[in-house]
Enzyme design. Structure first.
Site, short mmCIF file in Angstrom:
data_model
loop_
_atom_site.label_atom_id
_atom_site.label_comp_id
_atom_site.label_asym_id
_atom_site.label_seq_id
_atom_site.Cartn_x
_atom_site.Cartn_y
_atom_site.Cartn_z
N LYS A 13 31.22 70.21 74.89
CA LYS A 13 30.63 71.38 75.55
C LYS A 13 29.96 71.01 76.87
CE LYS A 13 28.00 72.43 72.02
NZ LYS A 13 28.39 71.32 71.12
N ARG A 88 23.05 79.34 68.07
CA ARG A 88 23.49 78.41 67.04
C ARG A 88 23.32 78.98 65.64
NH1 ARG A 88 22.70 73.40 70.26
NH2 ARG A 88 23.47 71.61 69.09
N ARG A 127 28.53 58.44 73.17
CA ARG A 127 28.09 59.19 74.36
C ARG A 127 26.98 58.44 75.10
NH1 ARG A 127 26.90 65.26 73.38
NH2 ARG A 127 25.92 64.44 71.51
N ARG A 171 23.96 66.67 61.83
CA ARG A 171 24.13 67.76 62.81
C ARG A 171 25.46 68.47 62.61
NH1 ARG A 171 23.44 64.14 67.73
NH2 ARG A 171 24.27 65.88 68.92
P1 ADP Z 1 28.77 68.28 73.28
O1 ADP Z 1 28.00 68.80 74.47
O2 ADP Z 1 29.69 69.33 72.71
O3 ADP Z 1 27.90 67.67 72.22
P2 ADP Z 1 29.76 66.25 75.16
O4 ADP Z 1 30.37 67.04 76.27
O5 ADP Z 1 28.46 65.60 75.43
O6 ADP Z 1 29.72 67.12 73.79
O7 ADP Z 1 30.85 65.16 74.73
C1 ADP Z 1 30.58 64.22 73.68
C2 ADP Z 1 31.15 62.87 74.06
O8 ADP Z 1 32.58 62.95 74.03
C3 ADP Z 1 30.77 62.39 75.46
O9 ADP Z 1 30.58 61.01 75.41
C4 ADP Z 1 31.99 62.78 76.32
O10 ADP Z 1 32.16 61.87 77.41
C5 ADP Z 1 33.13 62.64 75.32
N1 ADP Z 1 34.21 63.63 75.54
C6 ADP Z 1 34.06 64.93 75.94
N2 ADP Z 1 35.26 65.55 76.01
C7 ADP Z 1 36.19 64.62 75.63
C8 ADP Z 1 37.62 64.64 75.49
N3 ADP Z 1 38.33 65.76 75.75
N4 ADP Z 1 38.23 63.51 75.08
C9 ADP Z 1 37.50 62.39 74.81
N5 ADP Z 1 36.17 62.29 74.93
C10 ADP Z 1 35.51 63.41 75.33
P1 AMP Z 2 22.51 69.63 71.85
O1 AMP Z 2 22.01 69.00 73.10
O2 AMP Z 2 23.13 70.98 72.07
O3 AMP Z 2 23.40 68.70 71.05
O4 AMP Z 2 21.22 69.89 70.94
C1 AMP Z 2 20.41 68.82 70.49
C2 AMP Z 2 19.40 69.35 69.44
O5 AMP Z 2 18.53 70.32 70.05
C3 AMP Z 2 20.01 70.06 68.24
O6 AMP Z 2 20.43 69.16 67.22
C4 AMP Z 2 18.83 70.93 67.79
O7 AMP Z 2 17.85 70.18 67.10
C5 AMP Z 2 18.21 71.35 69.12
N1 AMP Z 2 18.81 72.62 69.62
C6 AMP Z 2 19.54 72.78 70.75
N2 AMP Z 2 19.92 74.06 70.90
C7 AMP Z 2 19.43 74.73 69.81
C8 AMP Z 2 19.51 76.07 69.35
N3 AMP Z 2 20.18 77.02 70.04
N4 AMP Z 2 18.89 76.38 68.18
C9 AMP Z 2 18.20 75.46 67.49
N5 AMP Z 2 18.10 74.18 67.85
C10 AMP Z 2 18.71 73.80 69.00
#
Ligand code: ADP
Ligand code: AMP
Length: 216
Positions: A13, A88, A127, A171
């Site tokens: 995302k 969420r 990550r 998570r």
């Molecule tokens: P989210 O915000 O949904 O938790 P991130 O965008 O931070 O996910 O991505 C999680 C990890 O996966 C990061 O280290 C990112 O660089 C990697 N990543 C994101 N998209 C891809 C993809 N299409 N293929 C491989 N790795 C990816």
């Molecule tokens: P994220 O950066 O989206 O992976 O979120 C990291 C953490 O922040 C999550 O595991 C939750 O503990 C908290 N968090 C982020 N967004 C929300 C939400 N919309 N509702 C509740 N907790 C959240």
């Protein structure tokens, strides 16, 4: 464009959000980023959020909804926004519907990024994030060419406290229990587009742009 990015932890995302906000010129509203900023600044909100985040649990709905409502009323959101990691829970989604209704606006699309559960843990644990500009990397799939230094700004890369295997697994379970019902919620509203997130980062982005009916 008024958009939501939905998907499990590690789906991509944040990565896609950076490209989407650049293309459409809209602000990126990540509730996770807002909490991490508050933790860094040592605010009361940060202390409260950290106690949930460290356990892989969701921060209480009323806390999150108030933050998002205030943010959406800021001037820079008047022509659109991208919500990343919010809503969420169904309670948050219903509250958002109410906020948008009162503002006399509505969502354009909810982009649901799908990735198999087996891939998610490796994505989140690998990550790395830039302390300075927030850019996201992955030690295997999307590494910085400079190791622990950010390619984009030269900042130092770090690993999130909650990106360890145990917390990520929790998570993902919390996502399945509390967030996945939103897929049906937005499907019923006819807003949902589903994207295969198990493709190369640029390909996922192209699929998103096409699903929004835009030119590449
Ligand atoms: P989210 O915000 O949904 O938790 P991130 O965008 O931070 O996910 O991505 C999680 C990890 O996966 C990061 O280290 C990112 O660089 C990697 N990543 C994101 N998209 C891809 C993809 N299409 N293929 C491989 N790795 C990816
Ligand atoms: P994220 O950066 O989206 O992976 O979120 C990291 C953490 O922040 C999550 O595991 C939750 O503990 C908290 N968090 C982020 N967004 C929300 C939400 N919309 N509702 C509740 N907790 C959240």
């Amino acid at each position: 464009m008024r958009l939501i990015l939905l998907g499990p932890p590690g789906a991509g995302k944040g990565t896609q959000a950076s490209a989407i906000v650049e293309k459409y010129g809209i602000p990126h509203i990540s509730t996770g980023d807002i909490f991490r900023y508050n933790i860094k600044e040592g605010t009361e909100l940060g202390k409260k959020a950290k106690s949930y985040m460290d356990k892989g649990l969701l921060v209480p709905d009323e806390v999150v909804v108030e933050i998002v409502e205030d943010r959406l009323k800021k001037d820079d959101c008047k022509d659109g926004f991208l919500l990343d990691g919010f809503p969420r829970t169904v309670v948050q989604a219903e509250a958002l519907d109410e906020v948008l209704k009162n503002m006399d606006i509505s969502l354009d699309k909810v982009i649901n990024i799908e990735v198999d559960k087996e891939i998610l843990v490796g994505r989140a644990v690998g990550r790395r994030i830039c302390k300075n500009c927030g850019a996201t990397f992955h030690i295997k799939h999307n590494p910085s060419t400079k190791g622990d230094i950010c390619d984009k700004c030269g900042g130092e890369l770090y690993q999130r406290d909650d990106d360890n295997e145990e917390t990520v697994t929790k998570r993902i379970q919390v996502y399945l229990d509390q967030t996945a019902p939103l897929i049906e919620y937005y499907n019923k509203q006819d807003k949902l587009v589903t994207i295969d997130g198990d493709k190369e980062i640029n390909k996922v982005f192209k699929d998103i742009v096409v699903s929004l009916g835009s030119d590449l």
